[in-house]
Design a protein around this motif. Sequence first.
Motif, PDB file in Angstrom:
ATOM      1  N   TRP A  23       0.764  -1.068  -0.090  1.00 31.69           N
ATOM      2  CA  TRP A  23      -0.186   0.000  -0.051  1.00 31.69           C
ATOM      3  C   TRP A  23       0.725   1.200   0.054  1.00 31.69           C
ATOM      4  N   ASN A  24       2.091   1.150   0.746  1.00 35.51           N
ATOM      5  CA  ASN A  24       2.768   2.293   0.836  1.00 35.51           C
ATOM      6  C   ASN A  24       4.095   2.666  -0.337  1.00 35.51           C
ATOM      7  N   GLY A  25       3.706   1.974  -1.350  1.00 38.39           N
ATOM      8  CA  GLY A  25       4.315   2.256  -2.585  1.00 38.39           C
ATOM      9  C   GLY A  25       5.421   1.004  -2.498  1.00 38.39           C
ATOM     10  N   GLY A  26       6.615   1.742  -3.460  1.00 35.67           N
ATOM     11  CA  GLY A  26       7.716   0.526  -3.416  1.00 35.67           C
ATOM     12  C   GLY A  26       7.579  -0.168  -4.887  1.00 35.67           C
ATOM     13  N   ASN A  27       8.368  -1.230  -4.685  1.00 35.02           N
ATOM     14  CA  ASN A  27       8.438  -2.236  -5.819  1.00 35.02           C
ATOM     15  C   ASN A  27       7.055  -3.174  -6.263  1.00 35.02           C
ATOM     16  N   THR A  28       6.829  -3.366  -7.361  1.00 28.44           N
ATOM     17  CA  THR A  28       5.936  -4.430  -7.775  1.00 28.44           C
ATOM     18  C   THR A  28       6.355  -5.807  -8.035  1.00 28.44           C
ATOM     19  N   TYR A  29       5.688  -6.892  -7.825  1.00 31.43           N
ATOM     20  CA  TYR A  29       6.334  -8.042  -8.282  1.00 31.43           C
ATOM     21  C   TYR A  29       5.332  -8.775  -9.075  1.00 31.43           C
ATOM     22  N   TYR A  30       5.807  -9.897  -9.861  1.00 32.22           N
ATOM     23  CA  TYR A  30       5.319 -10.455 -11.039  1.00 32.22           C
ATOM     24  C   TYR A  30       5.533 -11.994 -10.908  1.00 32.22           C
ATOM     25  N   ALA A  31       4.633 -12.568 -11.463  1.00 32.04           N
ATOM     26  CA  ALA A  31       4.980 -14.169 -11.660  1.00 32.04           C
ATOM     27  C   ALA A  31       5.475 -14.029 -13.084  1.00 32.04           C
ATOM     28  N   ASP A  32       6.781 -14.673 -13.490  1.00 30.56           N
ATOM     29  CA  ASP A  32       7.148 -14.774 -14.838  1.00 30.56           C
ATOM     30  C   ASP A  32       6.125 -14.987 -15.812  1.00 30.56           C
ATOM     31  N   SER A  33       5.385 -15.657 -15.663  1.00 32.31           N
ATOM     32  CA  SER A  33       4.315 -15.938 -16.753  1.00 32.31           C
ATOM     33  C   SER A  33       3.227 -14.689 -17.306  1.00 32.31           C
ATOM     34  N   VAL A  34       3.227 -13.705 -16.296  1.00 28.92           N
ATOM     35  CA  VAL A  34       2.440 -12.654 -16.657  1.00 28.92           C
ATOM     36  C   VAL A  34       3.268 -11.179 -16.754  1.00 28.92           C
ATOM     37  N   LYS A  35       4.655 -11.450 -16.530  1.00 28.07           N
ATOM     38  CA  LYS A  35       5.724 -10.189 -16.654  1.00 28.07           C
ATOM     39  C   LYS A  35       5.500  -9.788 -18.215  1.00 28.07           C
ATOM     40  N   GLY A  36       5.382  -8.308 -18.229  1.00 27.73           N
ATOM     41  CA  GLY A  36       5.187  -7.585 -19.422  1.00 27.73           C
ATOM     42  C   GLY A  36       3.736  -7.543 -20.194  1.00 27.73           C
ATOM     43  N   ARG A  37       2.807  -8.385 -19.364  1.00 23.36           N
ATOM     44  CA  ARG A  37       1.356  -8.515 -19.823  1.00 23.36           C
ATOM     45  C   ARG A  37       0.431  -7.816 -18.748  1.00 23.36           C
ATOM     46  N   PHE A  38       0.853  -8.135 -17.514  1.00 26.67           N
ATOM     47  CA  PHE A  38      -0.263  -7.552 -16.465  1.00 26.67           C
ATOM     48  C   PHE A  38       0.652  -6.612 -15.754  1.00 26.67           C
ATOM     49  N   THR A  39      -0.207  -5.611 -15.168  1.00 23.04           N
ATOM     50  CA  THR A  39       0.231  -4.666 -14.328  1.00 23.04           C
ATOM     51  C   THR A  39      -0.687  -4.451 -13.066  1.00 23.04           C
ATOM     52  N   ILE A  40      -0.109  -4.617 -11.992  1.00 26.83           N
ATOM     53  CA  ILE A  40      -0.616  -4.305 -10.475  1.00 26.83           C
ATOM     54  C   ILE A  40      -0.401  -2.749 -10.288  1.00 26.83           C
ATOM     55  N   SER A  41      -1.430  -2.237  -9.791  1.00 28.27           N
ATOM     56  CA  SER A  41      -1.346  -0.918  -9.412  1.00 28.27           C
ATOM     57  C   SER A  41      -2.562  -0.704  -8.020  1.00 28.27           C
ATOM     58  N   ARG A  42      -2.400   0.529  -7.585  1.00 27.14           N
ATOM     59  CA  ARG A  42      -3.270   0.834  -6.283  1.00 27.14           C
ATOM     60  C   ARG A  42      -3.824   2.279  -6.561  1.00 27.14           C
ATOM     61  N   ASP A  43      -5.015   2.415  -5.975  1.00 29.26           N
ATOM     62  CA  ASP A  43      -5.388   3.941  -5.777  1.00 29.26           C
ATOM     63  C   ASP A  43      -5.657   4.032  -4.292  1.00 29.26           C
ATOM     64  N   ASN A  44      -5.036   4.588  -3.574  1.00 26.55           N
ATOM     65  CA  ASN A  44      -4.994   4.589  -1.991  1.00 26.55           C
ATOM     66  C   ASN A  44      -6.260   5.398  -1.604  1.00 26.55           C
ATOM     67  N   ALA A  45      -6.573   6.597  -2.273  1.00 28.22           N
ATOM     68  CA  ALA A  45      -7.725   7.147  -1.912  1.00 28.22           C
ATOM     69  C   ALA A  45      -9.127   6.320  -2.231  1.00 28.22           C
ATOM     70  N   LYS A  46      -9.227   5.275  -2.849  1.00 23.96           N
ATOM     71  CA  LYS A  46     -10.249   4.443  -3.322  1.00 23.96           C
ATOM     72  C   LYS A  46      -9.932   3.016  -2.491  1.00 23.96           C
ATOM     73  N   ASN A  47      -8.893   2.844  -1.746  1.00 23.26           N
ATOM     74  CA  ASN A  47      -8.735   1.463  -0.929  1.00 23.26           C
ATOM     75  C   ASN A  47      -8.880   0.400  -1.900  1.00 23.26           C
ATOM     76  N   THR A  48      -8.444   0.556  -3.341  1.00 21.46           N
ATOM     77  CA  THR A  48      -8.591  -0.289  -4.280  1.00 21.46           C
ATOM     78  C   THR A  48      -7.137  -0.640  -4.930  1.00 21.46           C
ATOM     79  N   VAL A  49      -6.880  -1.868  -5.144  1.00 23.22           N
ATOM     80  CA  VAL A  49      -5.789  -2.432  -6.059  1.00 23.22           C
ATOM     81  C   VAL A  49      -6.526  -3.094  -7.233  1.00 23.22           C
ATOM     82  N   TYR A  50      -5.750  -2.829  -8.302  1.00 23.34           N
ATOM     83  CA  TYR A  50      -5.942  -3.228  -9.654  1.00 23.34           C
ATOM     84  C   TYR A  50      -5.047  -4.257 -10.236  1.00 23.34           C
TER      85      TYR A  50
END
Length: 126
Positions: free
Chosen positions: A53-80
């Motif tokens: 939640w407080n930022g920093g690195n993102t981590y991905y499985a090798d199978s989805v790297k380059g295709r999937f993106t994880i992100s967050r909206d702290n104001a909405k308490n939502t992760v995408y």
Amino acid sequence: QVQLVESGGGLVQTGGSLRLSCAASGRTFSTYAMAWFRQPPGKEREFVAALRWNGGNTYYADSVKGRFTISRDNAKNTVYLQMNSLKPEDTAVYYCAADNVPVHTMMILPRAFGSWGQGTQVTVSS
């Protein structure tokens, strides 16, 4: 305890895109790790992506790297989870998870997370 509700799953053709959302409520901390896991039919739950939640690195499985993106909206308490270039092997129930995971290397482990959403089905047709 954190309550998590996923949404955004559905049926898409190969090469298509979907965006999953995970709305969090209840007790959360800025150091919490938020992760996406998936469970294909007849297989074990597997790690997809994670961040804090407080930022920093993102981590991905090798199978989805380059295709999937994880992100967050702290104001909405939502992760995408933005999923592009989807493949039939991405078909699974996708789960959002949260916990105060102390070490990023543990984020790939389902047992490190105590709070889970109900899951959302993603089906990619060939």
